[in-house]
Design a protein around this motif. Structure first.
Motif, short mmCIF file in Angstrom:
data_model
loop_
_atom_site.label_atom_id
_atom_site.label_comp_id
_atom_site.label_asym_id
_atom_site.label_seq_id
_atom_site.Cartn_x
_atom_site.Cartn_y
_atom_site.Cartn_z
N ALA A 27 -3.34 0.38 -3.41
CA ALA A 27 -3.00 -0.96 -2.92
C ALA A 27 -2.81 -1.89 -4.11
CB ALA A 27 -4.10 -1.49 -2.02
N SER B 299 -2.32 -5.88 -4.53
CA SER B 299 -2.45 -7.04 -3.64
C SER B 299 -2.72 -8.32 -4.42
CB SER B 299 -3.56 -6.78 -2.63
OG SER B 299 -4.73 -6.35 -3.28
N VAL C 164 0.86 -1.18 0.00
CA VAL C 164 0.00 0.00 0.00
C VAL C 164 0.89 1.23 0.00
CG1 VAL C 164 -1.80 1.27 1.23
CG2 VAL C 164 -1.83 -1.23 1.23
#
Length: 173
Positions: free
Chosen positions: A117, A119, A104
């Motif tokens: 972010a 991910s 992040v």
């Protein structure tokens, strides 16, 4: 100490270029026998901790210790109340592992903080999938605590549906 466990951290100028562990646990909590989604683990970044340019690394590992038939498990990695990665509902087996990782980047702070972010959630289940996501996080109030959590949800409530947290690490890098 809830952050870097080295008592000498910060005493040398080069220390400020190293990662700072904000949270680390190997407490083996479980979620079982319920179709109610629940946080398997969570941690709140303290108010006013983040600065523009900060990068957070989040790493979660969990293991299915028991499962029933073809019941599925859905993991969701959340940051500040927003899902930043949602795994597929997978028919997991005993000993399957769930990995959730995120980076992040903080781009603005304050009552309307913004972040990005990047991910992924993956598993070694028979129908293994990897879910990658990029999420724009807006209106995240960095003057208050920001929660990070791995939420899990079973498709069927059964005593044999058990997932266990193995590790949960949040670093400021």
């Amino acid at each position: 100490m809830g952050y870097n466990k080295n008592p000498l951290y910060g005493s040398n100028s080069f220390d400020h270029n190293q990662s700072q562990i904000l949270h680390a646990t190997a407490v083996q909590s479980t979620h079982s026998d319920s179709t109610d989604a629940a946080d398997l683990c969570s941690f709140s970044i303290p108010a006013d901790k983040l600065e523009v340019g900060d990068i957070l690394r989040i790493s979660v590992r969990a293991t299915v210790t028991d499962n029933n038939s073809t019941d599925t498990l859905t993991p969701i990695l959340n940051f500040g109340g927003t899902a930043i990665a949602t795994g597929a509902a997978l028919d997991v087996n005993d000993s399957d592992v769930i990995w959730a990782d995120a980076i992040v980047s903080v781009t603005a702070i304050g009552a309307s903080g913004t972040m990005t972010a990047h991910s992924e959630i993956r598993t070694d289940a028979a129908a293994a999938t990897v879910v990658y996501a990029t999420t724009a996080l807006t209106s995240k109030d960095t003057t208050g605590a920001l929660a990070i959590a791995l939420n899990v949800d079973w498709s069927v409530a059964h005593a044999e549906n058990i997932v266990r947290l193995d590790s949960f690490i949040v670093e400021l890098i």
